[in-house]
Design a protein around this motif. Structure first.
Motif, PDB file in Angstrom:
ATOM      1  N   ARG A  42      42.618  47.607  48.118  1.00 50.25           N
ATOM      2  CA  ARG A  42      42.321  46.355  47.443  1.00 50.25           C
ATOM      3  C   ARG A  42      43.527  45.411  47.567  1.00 50.25           C
ATOM      4  N   VAL A  43      43.268  44.240  48.138  1.00 48.61           N
ATOM      5  CA  VAL A  43      44.317  43.250  48.366  1.00 48.61           C
ATOM      6  C   VAL A  43      43.899  41.938  47.717  1.00 48.61           C
ATOM      7  N   ALA A  44      44.812  41.292  47.003  1.00 40.48           N
ATOM      8  CA  ALA A  44      44.547  39.984  46.420  1.00 40.48           C
ATOM      9  C   ALA A  44      45.250  38.915  47.243  1.00 40.48           C
ATOM     10  N   VAL A  45      44.538  37.824  47.518  1.00 41.62           N
ATOM     11  CA  VAL A  45      45.114  36.666  48.212  1.00 41.62           C
ATOM     12  C   VAL A  45      45.230  35.545  47.190  1.00 41.62           C
ATOM     13  N   THR A  46      46.448  35.076  46.980  1.00 45.38           N
ATOM     14  CA  THR A  46      46.687  34.034  45.992  1.00 45.38           C
ATOM     15  C   THR A  46      47.397  32.858  46.640  1.00 45.38           C
ATOM     16  N   GLY A  47      47.405  31.744  45.917  1.00 46.07           N
ATOM     17  CA  GLY A  47      48.031  30.519  46.421  1.00 46.07           C
ATOM     18  C   GLY A  47      47.278  29.308  45.919  1.00 46.07           C
ATOM     19  N   PRO A  48      47.885  28.141  45.974  1.00 44.72           N
ATOM     20  CA  PRO A  48      47.236  26.930  45.465  1.00 44.72           C
ATOM     21  C   PRO A  48      46.018  26.542  46.282  1.00 44.72           C
ATOM     22  N   SER A  49      45.170  25.684  45.705  1.00 52.47           N
ATOM     23  CA  SER A  49      43.983  25.186  46.407  1.00 52.47           C
ATOM     24  C   SER A  49      44.396  24.511  47.706  1.00 52.47           C
ATOM     25  N   GLY A  50      43.670  24.836  48.783  1.00 54.99           N
ATOM     26  CA  GLY A  50      43.953  24.224  50.070  1.00 54.99           C
ATOM     27  C   GLY A  50      45.048  24.888  50.868  1.00 54.99           C
TER      28      GLY A  50
END
Length: 467
Positions: A296-304
């Motif tokens: 299980r991997v989460a990808v995060t970061g601001p919109s765009g």
């Protein structure tokens, strides 16, 4: 403002279908400078209430009761009489930004046109306001972009600007912060608070308890078409009296525990040296990633920042500018699946939901008997199968999207903000279902989320993309 005055009165509002009552009766008043926030599970009637007030109910539904707006009183079922008020006296930001945006017009043109035709600004002034607002919302580069090129968060901010452009004193905003990172969410909340300070009233439908706290004012809790608790936001959210309200607050992601770590199996996907540009912007470069069964991997970061783009490249839906993606040679490509950020984009708009599931089973020779147990697990009542995609809530449609993907026994599931439309209780149930799936079926899960608490609870590791 020394005294509050009523901007909208809703009296004994009910919504019925041929099979019976769906909502109400509901009675409340919206006052200038004060917010009312609706919280409740997906399908409880929150969006239906907004549609009944606006006069935009789906076919086959009928409203009863009375609505007073701008000094005039309307029969709730007389939607035509209220249309002259749209944009000027009352404005609605729909749950899906793609519903609010015209796909054939550039974003800036749509916003400028609203300023000119609804806000009655001159051409040059309308365009100047357009550029200023888009820049303030952090999407100044989208003025000449087509809606299809925007991320879900960008589209939501653009739709919000268009909703506000007419200066309507009564704002109904349906999930205004879904799909947004916390910084963008706080910007939208700040804009709503500015509207309140200017004498507007805001009816906000949200699953985000933090938004309800930030807007203050009053909170109403909806369950099965009824308001089961209402009061000042601080009192309701800190000392709830109804059992459902207590369960809703307890299910907030901030309170989640960490899921157990699984032991990864064989490799199902590997990406090396990926690079991708979007116009003049470089989203990422030299990105390496390997995913194993059960991981299980989460990808995060601001919109765009390119989160959805990364998933599309891994799935083979989009080509990278450089680099390569290797998938397991013996695994059918159909078992690499995606849960879209906007569930409306995953369903044919004029075919009943049942067709989307039965067609899939016929196409891939699946046992249709598997549908019913999954629907029960996701709390999807059977009558919803006969409806069109736009006749169910966004949360219900997203659960159908997850159900359809699970029917294919995926080895890799790219879930793009899959619970952004769900209330905390249902959100936790769906996330738990997805985590259990990776553990039991050996499926690699890549989850895009803006919520650090969800990422911390679900992910065994994270991929962080910068703006």
């Amino acid at each position: 403002m020394t005294a509050l005055h009523n901007l909208l009165d809703v009296d004994a509002l009910r919504v019925e279908s041929a099979s019976g009552s769906l909502l109400g009766p509901v009675t409340f008043t919206l006052q200038a400078g004060r917010a009312l926030t609706l919280l409740g599970e997906s399908g409880s009637g929150k969006s239906l209430l907004a549609q009944a007030i606006m006069g935009t109910l789906p076919r086959g539904l009928r409203a009863h009761g009375r609505i007073a707006l701008a000094g005039r009183t309307f029969d709730a079922n007389d939607s035509k009489a209220r249309r002259a008020s749209w944009g000027h006296e009352i404005a609605l930001l729909p749950q899906e930004p793609w519903v609010a945006l015209d796909p054939t017009m550039r974003v800036g043109t749509q916003l400028a046109e609203t300023h000119a035709l609804v806000g009655r600004k001159a051409g040059a002034d309308a365009w100047s306001h357009t550029l200023d607002e888009l820049r303030t919302l952090g999407i100044g580069h989208t003025a000449r972009a087509w809606p299809i090129t925007l991320s879900g968060g960008m589209a939501q901010r653009a739709a919000f600007a268009i909703t506000r452009a007419g200066g309507a004193p009564v704002l109904i905003v349906d999930e205004p912060t879904k799909g947004l990172d916390h910084a963008s969410r706080d910007e939208i909340v700040a804009r709503l608070r500015q509207a309140l300070e200017a004498g507007c009233t805001v009816l906000t439908i949200t699953h985000d308890i933090a938004v309800a706290r930030a807007l203050d004012g009053d909170v109403a809790i909806m369950l099965a078409g009824q308001i089961v608790e209402r009061g000042e936001a601080n009192a309701v959210l800190t000392q709830p009296s109804h059992a459902y309200t207590r369960a809703l607050i307890a299910a907030d992601p901030e309170s989640w525990t960490t899921h157990a770590v699984s032991h990864p199996g064989e490799m199902v996907l590997q990406a090396t040296h990926l690079r991708k540009r979007f116009g003049p912007r470089e989203l990422f470069r030299n990105l390496d990633l390997t995913l194993h069964a059960g991981e299980r991997v989460a990808v995060t970061g601001p919109s765009g920042s390119g989160k959805s783009t990364l998933g599309n490249i891994l799935l083979g839906l989009l080509a990278a500018d450089d680099g390569a993606v290797h998938r397991h040679a013996t695994i059918d490509r159909v078992r690499y699946q995606k849960i879209y950020q906007e569930p409306t984009s995953a369903f044919a708009p004029r075919r009943a939901i049942s067709h989307a599931l039965t067609d899939l089973c016929k196409r891939h020779r699946l046992d249709q008997a598997r549908i019913a147990p999954l629907m029960q697990q996701m709390r999807l009542p059977p009558p919803l199968l006969a409806r069109l995609p736009n006749e169910v809530s966004g949360g219900e449609l997203q659960r159908f999207a997850l159900l359809r993907a699970l029917l294919l026994d995926p080895v890799f599931l790219f879930a793009d903000e899959p619970t952004s439309r769900l209330d905390p209780i249902t959100q936790k149930e769906v996330i738990d279902t997805m985590v259990n799936m990776t553990r039991e079926r050996g499926c690699a899960l890549m989850l895009v989320t803006h919520d650090p608490y969800i990422a911390g609870s679900v992910a065994m590791r994270r991929v962080m993309l910068e703006a």
